[in-house]
Design a protein around this motif. Structure first.
Motif, PDB file in Angstrom:
ATOM      1  N   ALA A   1       0.821  -1.212   0.000  1.00  0.00           N
ATOM      2  CA  ALA A   1       0.000   0.000   0.000  1.00  0.00           C
ATOM      3  C   ALA A   1       0.855   1.263   0.000  1.00  0.00           C
ATOM      4  O   ALA A   1       0.485   2.261  -0.615  1.00  0.00           O
ATOM      5  N   PHE A   2       2.023   1.211   0.662  1.00  0.00           N
ATOM      6  CA  PHE A   2       2.844   2.419   0.723  1.00  0.00           C
ATOM      7  C   PHE A   2       3.439   2.762  -0.641  1.00  0.00           C
ATOM      8  O   PHE A   2       3.863   3.887  -0.864  1.00  0.00           O
ATOM      9  N   ARG A   3       3.444   1.795  -1.565  1.00  0.00           N
ATOM     10  CA  ARG A   3       3.918   2.082  -2.915  1.00  0.00           C
ATOM     11  C   ARG A   3       2.792   2.534  -3.834  1.00  0.00           C
ATOM     12  O   ARG A   3       3.031   2.916  -4.971  1.00  0.00           O
ATOM     13  N   GLU A   4       1.567   2.428  -3.363  1.00  0.00           N
ATOM     14  CA  GLU A   4       0.405   2.863  -4.138  1.00  0.00           C
ATOM     15  C   GLU A   4      -0.487   3.729  -3.255  1.00  0.00           C
ATOM     16  O   GLU A   4      -1.687   3.502  -3.144  1.00  0.00           O
ATOM     17  N   ALA A   5       0.122   4.701  -2.620  1.00  0.00           N
ATOM     18  CA  ALA A   5      -0.594   5.511  -1.639  1.00  0.00           C
ATOM     19  C   ALA A   5      -1.820   6.190  -2.241  1.00  0.00           C
ATOM     20  O   ALA A   5      -2.883   6.252  -1.616  1.00  0.00           O
ATOM     21  N   GLY A   6      -1.708   6.691  -3.462  1.00  0.00           N
ATOM     22  CA  GLY A   6      -2.836   7.360  -4.093  1.00  0.00           C
ATOM     23  C   GLY A   6      -3.988   6.411  -4.357  1.00  0.00           C
ATOM     24  O   GLY A   6      -5.149   6.739  -4.081  1.00  0.00           O
ATOM     25  N   LYS A   7      -3.687   5.226  -4.889  1.00  0.00           N
ATOM     26  CA  LYS A   7      -4.720   4.235  -5.164  1.00  0.00           C
ATOM     27  C   LYS A   7      -5.377   3.767  -3.872  1.00  0.00           C
ATOM     28  O   LYS A   7      -6.602   3.595  -3.797  1.00  0.00           O
ATOM     29  N   PHE A   8      -4.570   3.571  -2.842  1.00  0.00           N
ATOM     30  CA  PHE A   8      -5.095   3.123  -1.557  1.00  0.00           C
ATOM     31  C   PHE A   8      -6.021   4.186  -0.959  1.00  0.00           C
ATOM     32  O   PHE A   8      -7.129   3.879  -0.508  1.00  0.00           O
ATOM     33  N   ALA A   9      -5.580   5.450  -0.958  1.00  0.00           N
ATOM     34  CA  ALA A   9      -6.396   6.535  -0.405  1.00  0.00           C
ATOM     35  C   ALA A   9      -7.697   6.689  -1.178  1.00  0.00           C
ATOM     36  O   ALA A   9      -8.763   6.907  -0.595  1.00  0.00           O
ATOM     37  N   SER A  10      -7.621   6.572  -2.507  1.00  0.00           N
ATOM     38  CA  SER A  10      -8.823   6.707  -3.328  1.00  0.00           C
ATOM     39  C   SER A  10      -9.832   5.611  -3.024  1.00  0.00           C
ATOM     40  O   SER A  10     -11.038   5.871  -2.897  1.00  0.00           O
TER      41      SER A  10
END
Length: 225
Positions: A7-16
């Motif tokens: 998740a820390f490598r896809e922070a934007g996708k995770f937050a969205s």
């Protein structure tokens, strides 16, 4: 929304995904991949191996490692053909689905049946695994049918270790009731209001008369065996 990446490598996708999630029941799942079969990492990290797993109205996620997935899979019967990955957690999911059906939709009974069957298999096969101490490191799991939520807290492998942020015992899940909502998490997410679940406990949260009714049941894993 699933991804095999951290998740820390896809922070934007995770937050969205978190911001858009809207449902009676919402599950979020992050974990390190388990590998009891010792398969190459290239076969381990992919979308098919990524939780949560679903089947119709059912959704499931698991933290821990089922150490004897092949033995459990052999008893799945017609459910075995539904296993699509090498993830031991997927085998646990279909084992649970099998017992949900055979127990008439009683999820807590199905969870205990999984523990009972797994320990029975372990007694028959443990001599083949001298490097393993038990059939699983942990069976912490969340499952929902879209209306209710069930949580199984049972993670005996790292007793004595502490969780990442709260300092509570590793694997002892936490429960919070607040503002008409129920939250179950791997550990307490803030300092107040959380109850720590027992070493072997099942939580049921279901709608009842416009409210959410929460029931808790402890069990003895050895007695279920």
């Amino acid at each position: 929304v699933k991804s095999p990446k951290p998740a820390f490598r896809e922070a934007g996708k995770f937050a969205s995904a978190a911001e858009r999630a809207s449902s009676r029941v919402v599950l979020g799942h992050l974990r390190a991949a388990s590998n009891p079969r010792g398969v190459p990492k290239s076969r381990l990290i992919n979308l098919s191996m990524t939780q949560p797993y679903t089947d119709g109205k059912w959704i499931f996620c698991h933290n821990g490692t089922l150490q004897i997935p092949d033995e459990v899979a052999k008893l799945l019967g017609p459910w075995r053909s539904k296993v699509k990955s090498l993830n031991d957690s997927e085998v646990f999911f279909w084992q649970l689905r099998k017992f949900i059906e055979t127990h008439g939709g009683d999820v807590p009974a199905a969870m205990k049946a999984c523990v009972r069957e797994t320990w029975g298999l372990w007694e028959a096969c443990k001599d083949r695994y001298p490097d393993k101490k038990s059939p699983y490191t942990g069976l912490n799991a969340l499952v929902s049918d879209g209306k209710s939520l069930w949580a199984l807290c049972h993670y005996p492998h790292k007793m004595g270790h502490t969780a990442l942020f709260s300092g509570q015992t590793w694997g002892r899940m936490s429960l919070l009731r607040k503002g008409g909502r129920v939250l179950v998490a791997s550990e307490a997410l803030d300092p107040t209001g959380w109850d720590t679940l027992g070493a072997a406990e099942i939580v049921t949260a279901r709608p009842s008369g416009g409210r959410i009714k929460v029931t808790r049941e402890t069990f003895d894993p050895r007695e279920t065996a």
